[in-house]
Enzyme design. Structure first.
Site, PDB file in Angstrom:
ATOM      1  N   ASN A   9     -12.066  -6.019 -12.558  1.00  0.00           N
ATOM      2  CA  ASN A   9     -12.261  -4.923 -11.965  1.00  0.00           C
ATOM      3  C   ASN A   9     -11.215  -3.709 -11.850  1.00  0.00           C
ATOM      4  O   ASN A   9     -10.139  -4.040 -11.577  1.00  0.00           O
ATOM      5  CB  ASN A   9     -12.235  -5.393 -10.338  1.00  0.00           C
ATOM      6  CG  ASN A   9     -12.165  -4.226  -9.258  1.00  0.00           C
ATOM      7  OD1 ASN A   9     -12.520  -3.196  -9.528  1.00  0.00           O
ATOM      8  ND2 ASN A   9     -11.710  -4.722  -7.950  1.00  0.00           N
ATOM      9  N   TRP A  10     -11.807  -2.700 -12.614  1.00  0.00           N
ATOM     10  CA  TRP A  10     -10.416  -1.488 -13.039  1.00  0.00           C
ATOM     11  C   TRP A  10     -10.077  -0.741 -11.708  1.00  0.00           C
ATOM     12  O   TRP A  10      -9.494   0.169 -11.840  1.00  0.00           O
ATOM     13  CB  TRP A  10     -11.101  -0.696 -13.981  1.00  0.00           C
ATOM     14  CG  TRP A  10     -11.201  -1.440 -15.460  1.00  0.00           C
ATOM     15  CD1 TRP A  10     -10.739  -2.805 -15.880  1.00  0.00           C
ATOM     16  CD2 TRP A  10     -11.791  -0.945 -16.814  1.00  0.00           C
ATOM     17  NE1 TRP A  10     -10.779  -2.664 -17.128  1.00  0.00           N
ATOM     18  CE2 TRP A  10     -11.325  -1.833 -17.473  1.00  0.00           C
ATOM     19  CE3 TRP A  10     -12.067   0.254 -17.027  1.00  0.00           C
ATOM     20  CZ2 TRP A  10     -11.643  -1.728 -19.139  1.00  0.00           C
ATOM     21  CZ3 TRP A  10     -12.677   0.610 -18.471  1.00  0.00           C
ATOM     22  CH2 TRP A  10     -12.442  -0.531 -19.393  1.00  0.00           C
ATOM     23  N   LYS A  11     -10.935  -0.820 -10.594  1.00  0.00           N
ATOM     24  CA  LYS A  11     -10.554  -0.236  -9.443  1.00  0.00           C
ATOM     25  C   LYS A  11     -10.615   1.280  -9.649  1.00  0.00           C
ATOM     26  O   LYS A  11     -11.353   1.838 -10.626  1.00  0.00           O
ATOM     27  CB  LYS A  11      -9.135  -0.623  -8.839  1.00  0.00           C
ATOM     28  CG  LYS A  11      -9.246  -2.371  -8.658  1.00  0.00           C
ATOM     29  CD  LYS A  11      -8.196  -2.561  -7.698  1.00  0.00           C
ATOM     30  CE  LYS A  11      -7.987  -4.120  -7.530  1.00  0.00           C
ATOM     31  NZ  LYS A  11      -7.357  -4.631  -6.651  1.00  0.00           N
ATOM     32  N   HIS A  96     -15.379  -5.674  -1.475  1.00  0.00           N
ATOM     33  CA  HIS A  96     -14.114  -5.995  -1.871  1.00  0.00           C
ATOM     34  C   HIS A  96     -13.221  -5.631  -0.525  1.00  0.00           C
ATOM     35  O   HIS A  96     -13.536  -4.723  -0.051  1.00  0.00           O
ATOM     36  CB  HIS A  96     -13.791  -5.185  -3.073  1.00  0.00           C
ATOM     37  CG  HIS A  96     -12.441  -5.404  -3.764  1.00  0.00           C
ATOM     38  ND1 HIS A  96     -11.357  -5.138  -3.291  1.00  0.00           N
ATOM     39  CD2 HIS A  96     -12.083  -6.348  -4.726  1.00  0.00           C
ATOM     40  CE1 HIS A  96     -10.096  -5.274  -3.934  1.00  0.00           C
ATOM     41  NE2 HIS A  96     -10.738  -6.104  -4.875  1.00  0.00           N
ATOM     42  N   GLU A  98     -10.645  -4.080  -0.403  1.00  0.00           N
ATOM     43  CA  GLU A  98      -9.975  -2.738  -0.418  1.00  0.00           C
ATOM     44  C   GLU A  98     -11.195  -1.705   0.520  1.00  0.00           C
ATOM     45  O   GLU A  98     -10.357  -1.320   1.399  1.00  0.00           O
ATOM     46  CB  GLU A  98      -9.570  -2.163  -1.511  1.00  0.00           C
ATOM     47  CG  GLU A  98      -8.478  -2.746  -2.260  1.00  0.00           C
ATOM     48  CD  GLU A  98      -8.214  -2.930  -3.635  1.00  0.00           C
ATOM     49  OE1 GLU A  98      -8.897  -2.465  -4.632  1.00  0.00           O
ATOM     50  OE2 GLU A  98      -7.229  -3.851  -4.037  1.00  0.00           O
ATOM     51  N   GLU A 165     -11.491 -14.100  -2.528  1.00  0.00           N
ATOM     52  CA  GLU A 165     -10.067 -13.348  -3.120  1.00  0.00           C
ATOM     53  C   GLU A 165      -8.962 -13.413  -1.689  1.00  0.00           C
ATOM     54  O   GLU A 165      -9.508 -12.414  -0.712  1.00  0.00           O
ATOM     55  CB  GLU A 165     -10.367 -11.950  -3.424  1.00  0.00           C
ATOM     56  CG  GLU A 165     -11.082 -11.875  -4.668  1.00  0.00           C
ATOM     57  CD  GLU A 165     -11.028 -10.441  -5.176  1.00  0.00           C
ATOM     58  OE1 GLU A 165     -10.562 -10.612  -6.387  1.00  0.00           O
ATOM     59  OE2 GLU A 165     -11.159  -9.321  -4.701  1.00  0.00           O
ATOM     60  N   GLY A 171      -2.994  -8.172  -6.201  1.00  0.00           N
ATOM     61  CA  GLY A 171      -2.100  -7.126  -6.465  1.00  0.00           C
ATOM     62  C   GLY A 171      -0.633  -7.535  -6.141  1.00  0.00           C
ATOM     63  O   GLY A 171       0.251  -6.665  -6.223  1.00  0.00           O
ATOM     64  N   SER A 204      -4.317 -11.843  -8.621  1.00  0.00           N
ATOM     65  CA  SER A 204      -3.207 -12.130  -9.295  1.00  0.00           C
ATOM     66  C   SER A 204      -3.397 -12.986 -10.513  1.00  0.00           C
ATOM     67  O   SER A 204      -2.499 -13.952 -10.823  1.00  0.00           O
ATOM     68  CB  SER A 204      -1.715 -12.558  -8.461  1.00  0.00           C
ATOM     69  OG  SER A 204      -1.379 -11.501  -7.699  1.00  0.00           O
ATOM     70  N   GLY A 225      -8.145  -7.820 -11.302  1.00  0.00           N
ATOM     71  CA  GLY A 225      -7.729  -6.391 -11.335  1.00  0.00           C
ATOM     72  C   GLY A 225      -6.589  -6.118 -12.291  1.00  0.00           C
ATOM     73  O   GLY A 225      -7.115  -5.816 -13.348  1.00  0.00           O
ATOM     74  N   GLY A 226      -5.380  -6.069 -11.862  1.00  0.00           N
ATOM     75  CA  GLY A 226      -4.393  -5.748 -12.888  1.00  0.00           C
ATOM     76  C   GLY A 226      -4.482  -6.169 -14.135  1.00  0.00           C
ATOM     77  O   GLY A 226      -4.260  -5.431 -15.132  1.00  0.00           O
TER      78      GLY A 226
END
Ligand code: PGA
Length: 243
Positions: A9-11, A96, A98, A165, A171, A204, A225-226
């Site tokens: 997920n590149w956000k 998600h 966010e 999640e 993150g 993470s 993510g990251g």
């Protein structure tokens, strides 16, 4: 056998130019991917079209980071299923944490998004998970169960992925302990009533913990993510080895 789904997920990261640069680094590392897994990348909307061209003929699938329940209309800032299908997008992340947090997305809206995705042949990746405070108060299971039951209502569970999640692990560098993540994923499977449900863990995930996470019996993939922004790291994650 449940086929695993490794999704990045590149956000709100990556321009078209940086997405192209990512693929130049990633594709050569990605040649002999075992057939037991699907690899998915969810870029920002602006990079979908150029990535669709770059990944043509590879084993990578595209996902969107959201999808609306209407096919067109006065819904500023939203994206419709047919707009995504035009670019060969196959998956859509919904719910998600966010957008749940920043835009107050409700379980009802998430359910509408998931059903709309399925109606159009997209596979929704429905995210659920508790906050740190909810976990501390002993409410994690109740919160996740509500998200699962409301989010998945009237969906086809054989054409859907659920991502557990824990919000406190996203993150932050704090991964949920693998046995605990596996326990929650097992509960989600039980609550869903569908033994073949595909369940990812997210929060993470990195090269150093992927093999342990993927060795868990109820975890069928990861939402990253990251670490999905780095070609070497994401290639290592996609090439996980079961211990
Ligand atoms: P992270 O993000 O891997 O950076 O923790 C996961 C996610 O938000 O899906």
């Amino acid at each position: 056998m449940r086929k695993t789904v490794i999704a990045g997920n590149w956000k709100m990261h990556m321009t078209c130019a940086s997405a192209k640069e990512f693929m130049e680094g990633f594709l050569p590392l990605f040649k002999d991917l075992p057939s037991d897994r699907n690899v998915v990348i969810a870029p920002p909307f602006t990079a979908i079209s150029s990535l669709a061209t770059i990944i043509e003929g590879t084993q990578i699938n595209l996902s969107s980071q959201n999808v609306h329940w209407e096919d067109s209309g006065a819904f500023t800032a939203e994206i419709s299923p047919s707009m995504l299908l035009e670019h060969n997008v196959r998956y859509a992340i919904v719910g998600h944490s966010e957008p749940r947090k920043y835009f107050s997305e409700s379980d009802e809206q998430i359910n509408l998004r998931a059903k709309s995705a399925q109606t159009h042949g997209l596979i929704p990746i429905v995210c659920v998970g508790e906050t740190f405070e909810q976990r501390e108060r002993g409410e994690a299971e109740r919160v996740i169960r509500r998200q699962v039951e409301q989010g998945l209502e009237q969906t086809d569970l054989s054409k859907l992925v659920i991502a557990y999640e824990p919000i406190w692990a996203i993150g932050t560098g704090k991964t949920c302990e693998s046995n605990e993540a596996n326990r929650i994923c097992g509960l989600i499977r039980k609550w869903s009533g569908f033994n073949d449900l595909l369940i990812q863990y997210g929060g993470s995930v990195k090269p150093g913990n992927i093999d342990e996470i993927m060795s868990m019996s109820d975890i069928d993939g990861v939402l990253v993510g990251g670490a999905s922004l780095d070609p070497q790291d994401f290639a290592r994650i996609a090439n996980y080895k079961i211990r």
